[in-house]
Design a protein around this motif. Structure first.
Motif, PDB file in Angstrom:
ATOM      1  N   GLY A 203       0.593  -1.142   0.130  1.00  0.00           N
ATOM      2  CA  GLY A 203      -0.082   0.233   0.129  1.00  0.00           C
ATOM      3  C   GLY A 203       0.797   1.238  -0.009  1.00  0.00           C
ATOM      4  N   LYS A 204       2.263   1.219  -0.372  1.00  0.00           N
ATOM      5  CA  LYS A 204       3.008   2.310  -0.407  1.00  0.00           C
ATOM      6  C   LYS A 204       2.949   2.894  -1.721  1.00  0.00           C
ATOM      7  N   THR A 205       2.091   3.892  -1.720  1.00  0.00           N
ATOM      8  CA  THR A 205       1.648   4.397  -3.107  1.00  0.00           C
ATOM      9  C   THR A 205       2.215   6.003  -3.406  1.00  0.00           C
ATOM     10  N   ALA A 206       2.706   6.447  -2.341  1.00  0.00           N
ATOM     11  CA  ALA A 206       2.989   8.044  -2.358  1.00  0.00           C
ATOM     12  C   ALA A 206       4.473   8.085  -3.158  1.00  0.00           C
ATOM     13  N   PRO A 207       4.590   9.342  -3.868  1.00  0.00           N
ATOM     14  CA  PRO A 207       5.654   9.726  -4.692  1.00  0.00           C
ATOM     15  C   PRO A 207       7.025   9.445  -4.199  1.00  0.00           C
ATOM     16  N   LYS A 208       7.215   9.449  -2.848  1.00  0.00           N
ATOM     17  CA  LYS A 208       8.641   9.155  -2.267  1.00  0.00           C
ATOM     18  C   LYS A 208       8.941   7.889  -2.428  1.00  0.00           C
ATOM     19  N   TYR A 209       8.064   6.870  -2.534  1.00  0.00           N
ATOM     20  CA  TYR A 209       8.225   5.480  -2.697  1.00  0.00           C
ATOM     21  C   TYR A 209       9.223   5.135  -4.260  1.00  0.00           C
ATOM     22  N   HIS A 210       8.908   5.987  -5.258  1.00  0.00           N
ATOM     23  CA  HIS A 210       9.620   6.022  -6.257  1.00  0.00           C
ATOM     24  C   HIS A 210      11.184   6.051  -5.999  1.00  0.00           C
ATOM     25  N   ALA A 211      11.437   6.767  -5.068  1.00  0.00           N
ATOM     26  CA  ALA A 211      12.994   6.965  -4.513  1.00  0.00           C
ATOM     27  C   ALA A 211      13.256   5.786  -4.025  1.00  0.00           C
ATOM     28  N   LEU A 212      12.435   5.303  -2.964  1.00  0.00           N
ATOM     29  CA  LEU A 212      12.882   4.490  -1.852  1.00  0.00           C
ATOM     30  C   LEU A 212      12.956   3.063  -2.507  1.00  0.00           C
ATOM     31  N   THR A 213      12.282   2.736  -3.774  1.00  0.00           N
ATOM     32  CA  THR A 213      12.370   1.482  -4.505  1.00  0.00           C
ATOM     33  C   THR A 213      13.375   1.386  -5.471  1.00  0.00           C
ATOM     34  N   ARG A 214      14.249   2.591  -5.704  1.00  0.00           N
ATOM     35  CA  ARG A 214      15.399   2.428  -6.333  1.00  0.00           C
ATOM     36  C   ARG A 214      16.820   2.874  -5.905  1.00  0.00           C
ATOM     37  N   PRO A 215      17.298   1.940  -4.966  1.00  0.00           N
ATOM     38  CA  PRO A 215      18.602   2.179  -3.984  1.00  0.00           C
ATOM     39  C   PRO A 215      19.506   2.505  -5.064  1.00  0.00           C
ATOM     40  N   THR A 216      20.471   2.994  -4.329  1.00  0.00           N
ATOM     41  CA  THR A 216      21.945   3.593  -4.882  1.00  0.00           C
ATOM     42  C   THR A 216      22.532   2.456  -5.418  1.00  0.00           C
ATOM     43  N   THR A 217      22.663   1.077  -4.575  1.00  0.00           N
ATOM     44  CA  THR A 217      23.226   0.006  -4.798  1.00  0.00           C
ATOM     45  C   THR A 217      22.707  -0.431  -6.405  1.00  0.00           C
ATOM     46  N   ALA A 218      21.274  -0.301  -6.741  1.00  0.00           N
ATOM     47  CA  ALA A 218      21.211  -0.789  -7.956  1.00  0.00           C
ATOM     48  C   ALA A 218      21.642   0.117  -9.051  1.00  0.00           C
ATOM     49  N   GLU A 219      21.944   1.330  -8.731  1.00  0.00           N
ATOM     50  CA  GLU A 219      22.656   2.238  -9.784  1.00  0.00           C
ATOM     51  C   GLU A 219      23.933   1.924  -9.806  1.00  0.00           C
ATOM     52  N   ALA A 220      24.748   1.675  -8.864  1.00  0.00           N
ATOM     53  CA  ALA A 220      26.325   1.180  -8.733  1.00  0.00           C
ATOM     54  C   ALA A 220      26.277  -0.081  -9.479  1.00  0.00           C
ATOM     55  N   GLU A 221      25.498  -1.068  -9.057  1.00  0.00           N
ATOM     56  CA  GLU A 221      25.612  -2.401  -9.647  1.00  0.00           C
ATOM     57  C   GLU A 221      25.894  -2.114 -11.345  1.00  0.00           C
ATOM     58  N   ALA A 222      24.558  -1.567 -11.788  1.00  0.00           N
ATOM     59  CA  ALA A 222      24.433  -1.366 -13.328  1.00  0.00           C
ATOM     60  C   ALA A 222      25.722  -0.692 -13.942  1.00  0.00           C
ATOM     61  N   VAL A 223      26.155   0.406 -13.185  1.00  0.00           N
ATOM     62  CA  VAL A 223      27.141   1.038 -13.743  1.00  0.00           C
ATOM     63  C   VAL A 223      28.520   0.066 -13.814  1.00  0.00           C
ATOM     64  N   SER A 224      28.692  -0.717 -12.831  1.00  0.00           N
ATOM     65  CA  SER A 224      29.673  -1.436 -12.741  1.00  0.00           C
ATOM     66  C   SER A 224      29.518  -2.673 -13.817  1.00  0.00           C
ATOM     67  N   ARG A 225      28.388  -3.009 -14.239  1.00  0.00           N
ATOM     68  CA  ARG A 225      28.182  -4.095 -15.101  1.00  0.00           C
ATOM     69  C   ARG A 225      28.402  -3.410 -16.696  1.00  0.00           C
ATOM     70  N   ALA A 226      27.897  -2.466 -16.772  1.00  0.00           N
ATOM     71  CA  ALA A 226      28.074  -1.467 -17.901  1.00  0.00           C
ATOM     72  C   ALA A 226      29.657  -1.294 -18.213  1.00  0.00           C
ATOM     73  N   ILE A 227      30.297  -0.968 -17.335  1.00  0.00           N
ATOM     74  CA  ILE A 227      31.762  -0.846 -17.553  1.00  0.00           C
ATOM     75  C   ILE A 227      32.285  -2.202 -17.934  1.00  0.00           C
ATOM     76  N   ALA A 228      31.961  -3.270 -17.224  1.00  0.00           N
ATOM     77  CA  ALA A 228      32.512  -4.416 -17.425  1.00  0.00           C
ATOM     78  C   ALA A 228      32.228  -4.981 -19.007  1.00  0.00           C
ATOM     79  N   LEU A 229      30.954  -4.597 -19.320  1.00  0.00           N
ATOM     80  CA  LEU A 229      30.670  -5.452 -20.695  1.00  0.00           C
ATOM     81  C   LEU A 229      31.101  -4.527 -21.676  1.00  0.00           C
ATOM     82  N   ALA A 230      31.384  -3.122 -21.539  1.00  0.00           N
ATOM     83  CA  ALA A 230      32.167  -2.185 -22.252  1.00  0.00           C
ATOM     84  C   ALA A 230      33.746  -2.474 -22.360  1.00  0.00           C
ATOM     85  N   MET A 232      34.557  -5.511 -22.113  1.00  0.00           N
ATOM     86  CA  MET A 232      34.996  -6.741 -22.845  1.00  0.00           C
ATOM     87  C   MET A 232      34.801  -6.261 -24.370  1.00  0.00           C
ATOM     88  N   ALA A 233      33.933  -5.394 -24.745  1.00  0.00           N
ATOM     89  CA  ALA A 233      33.679  -5.167 -26.156  1.00  0.00           C
ATOM     90  C   ALA A 233      34.400  -4.137 -26.759  1.00  0.00           C
TER      91      ALA A 233
END
Ligand code: URP
Ligand code: ZN
Ligand code: ZN
Length: 463
Positions: A203-230, A232-233
């Motif tokens: 039932g957490k529907t307020a705007p702030k949950y947009h931020a709370l469901t996208r942690p910084t770790t999810a960003e850092a992991e993807a940055v690190s994966r993007a760098i690794a893929l690049a 290799m390529a």
């Protein structure tokens, strides 16, 4: 000599130098720089006494006239480039979206038809790839040859924009072969989706949950994966809208290893924080964009990253949706709030103010961040991004002492709120020229819709 325009008495600042000089313009180009240039029969003399003469800004991340979440971004190419011009930006790179099943050519043609006849500043395109069968992989070089020399890929928004790692890797290899840049939206979309579904179920529907469901770790992991893929390529990679220190650390480590990894951040991540999403009622929806706002302490880390070249560019990710009519779509469910915020008008002043006026870095570093490096990374340099003989006369006469207060009441973006409402900035563009043509003179708009040109960009060269 009969120049079209002569700018006199100003202080020229580029990414490398600051010096007193006059700047002469003819045929849309800078044709002479020096002291006491002959005024002869100049058609126009502009007095820049006590002011900086700076390269026009280059905003490499905007979304004009973009369909999203059942609506469309509120600025089109006319209103968006007009607002950009008021803010000192004379070239922008927008994103042409290839939807599933479409060719890349369709995306390019669609966005050309949105811009042609409307744009006031010059413009170029990146192509967003959301679907990469072999036929589209083969299409990439043709776009590069036509000046669309960068592609944005998404690691987020599963089912909409997200590409799997295999497709990302294939696109990177193709980019490496043909001199293209890969721009990456780096967030772990799969993990975020699980967090989003859990929040909604609770039932957490307020705007702030947009931020709370996208942690910084999810960003850092993807940055690190993007760098690794690049890596290799063997391709360069440019991380768009980097928002957190965790992600910044991954970029810094890769750059320390000498990899061609670049990243931009945006004014919203430098000035706003999670606290802004906790405003009364539905106010937090004004700040729903992706990646989301972070805890306040990240801001100084990002400023420091700009200072030390761990971050190379400031763009805006301008993607405006009106608060009353468009953000409203998600009043009862934060996942339905159209993602994006307005910012194309205030990047130059916000970065000058917070960067140079606040003593964090020099005016030369400022020019590098908002004009020169974006031009170099995205194949516009030296035509754009500097003041030099032969360059386009995209010039801002900038009053470093003029203060103004940002407000939706006075801004030129076609949106009913400002993310920076009430913020006082020091440093304001007085006169803005695009290829020598006056676009803005004080508070007066002098440009013409349709006068902006498509700029064919060259391929990527190591910066
Ligand atoms: O929320 C955002 N950033 N909207 C625009 C699309 C994107 O991911 O850049
Ligand atoms: Zn993005
Ligand atoms: Zn964006």
């Amino acid at each position: 000599m009969n120049f079209d325009t002569l700018i006199v008495n100003g202080t020229v600042a580029t990414a490398t130098d600051t010096y007193a000089a006059d700047v002469a313009i003819s045929g849309g180009k800078v044709v002479a720089i020096g002291t006491d240039l002959p005024r002869g029969n100049c058609k126009q003399v502009l007095d820049a006494k006590g002011k900086y003469v700076l390269p026009g800004g280059i905003d490499v991340h905007t979304h004009l006239d973009m369909p999203f979440g059942g609506t469309r971004s509120a600025d089109d190419f006319e209103t968006g480039t007009r607002a950009a011009a008021f803010g000192g930006t004379t070239t922008l790179i927008d994103f042409a979206i290839q939807y599933k099943g479409q060719t890349l050519r369709t995306a390019f043609d669609d966005w050309m038809s949105k811009a042609q006849g409307r744009a006031i500043t010059d413009y170029a395109f990146h192509c967003i790839i959301t679907d990469l069968p072999d036929a589209q992989l083969e299409e990439m070089p043709a776009l590069v040859r036509e000046g669309v020399s960068s592609f944005k890929l998404f690691m987020a928004y599963p089912g909409v924009f997200m590409l799997d790692d295999g497709s990302i890797f294939k696109a990177m290899r193709q980019a490496a072969k043909h001199g293209a840049m890969i721009c990456m939206h780096a967030e772990n979309g799969g993990a975020i989706d699980v967090l989003v579904q859990q929040a909604l179920a609770e039932g957490k529907t307020a705007p702030k949950y947009h931020a709370l469901t996208r942690p910084t770790t999810a960003e850092a992991e993807a940055v690190s994966r993007a760098i690794a893929l690049a890596e290799m390529a063997g391709s360069p990679v440019y991380i768009v809208h980097l928002s957190s220190n965790d992600a910044l650390e991954k970029v810094r480590e890769a750059r320390d290893r000498g990899l061609p990894v670049y990243a931009e951040t945006c004014p919203q991540y430098l000035y706003l924080s999670l606290e802004d999403m906790e405003g009364p009622g539905f106010e937090g929806a004004k700040y729903v964009f992706t990646p989301p706002l972070r805890e306040k302490w990240h801001q100084e880390k990002l400023w420091n990253g700009l200072k030390h070249d761990h971050l190379q560019v400031v763009s805006t990710d301008h993607c405006p949706f009106c608060f009353k009519e468009q953000k409203e779509l998600g009043r009862n469910d934060f996942t339905k709030i159209p993602n994006g915020g307005p910012g194309v008008e205030h990047r130059y002043s916000l970065i000058y103010s917070g960067g140079v006026a606040a003593g964090r870095f020099s005016v030369n570093r400022f020019v590098e961040l908002v004009a020169t490096t974006p031009a170099k990374i995205f194949g516009l340099y030296p035509r754009k991004g500097t003041i030099a003989i032969g360059s386009d006369a995209d010039i801002v006469i900038f009053d470093a002492n003029r203060e103004h207060t940002i407000s939706a009441k006075t801004h030129h973006m076609r949106v009913d709120y400002s993310m920076f409402e009430g913020m006082k900035v020091k440093g304001t563009p007085d006169i803005v020229l695009s290829r020598g043509r006056m676009l803005v003179n004080g508070d007066k708009f002098d440009g013409k819709p349709g006068s902006g040109e498509f700029i064919k960009r060259s391929t990527f060269n190591l910066v």
